[in-house]
Enzyme design. Structure first.
Site, PDB file in Angstrom:
ATOM      1  CB  CYS A 209      -1.074  -2.809   8.647  1.00 43.24           C
ATOM      2  SG  CYS A 209      -1.667  -2.426   7.459  1.00 43.24           S
TER       3      CYS A 209
ATOM      4  CB  CYS B  69      -1.193   0.007   1.229  1.00 44.30           C
ATOM      5  SG  CYS B  69       0.134  -0.502   2.939  1.00 44.30           S
TER       6      CYS B  69
END
Length: 156
Positions: A131, A62
């Site tokens: 994440c 990302c």
């Protein structure tokens, strides 16, 4: 008279800012667990270590980058710090990883997985799962950096 106007404008601005912050937090509560918000807003172990035993910087899919430093003494991680330019979920995951590995041996730290991070946080939305992977990839890279430095020291 100008000061009163300035004060009123400042007060109105402060009230508007507070209202917006409350709305954002309420929206986040609908997306993230309380534990995730706690770790994102009050992260642990943020920073860099001077002369770390191992270090790594990884950029996720990302675009978030996470850097992690570990301090190892007698094969145990005695300190671990991180910094990220990422979102709140990246911040929360970095915080959790550093807490999970402190006090562990290198071998024990290598067994920690992204699912362990998600378990501590009570899960993450699908779009933020990466994440936890980023945090774990960064830890593993820092552990590999430590191991490679340690091999070269033992050969000397």
């Amino acid at each position: 008279m100008e000061k009163i106007t300035e004060k009123n404008e400042s007060s109105d601005f402060d009230e508007l800012t507070k209202k917006i912050e409350e709305e954002i937090l309420e929206e986040e509560r609908g997306i993230y667990t309380e534990k995730t918000l706690e770790e994102a807003y009050n992260p642990k172990n943020v920073g860099e270590l001077e002369a770390p035993s191992g270090a790594a910087r990884v950029t996720g899919p990302c675009g978030d980058t996470l850097q992690m430093h570990i301090k190892v003494e007698e094969n145990k991680i005695v300190d671990c710090k991180y910094i990220t330019d990422g979102c709140g979920a990246s911040m929360a995951c970095g915080s959790v990883v550093t807490e999970l590995v402190k006090g562990k041996t290198i071998e024990e730290a290598l067994t920690v997985e992204d699912k362990d991070v998600l378990s501590v946080l009570g899960g993450l939305p699908e779009e933020n799962i990466h994440c936890s992977v980023l945090a774990m990839d960064t830890l593993r890279a820092a552990l590999e950096d430590y191991k490679s430095k340690n091999k070269s020291k033992n050969k000397s």
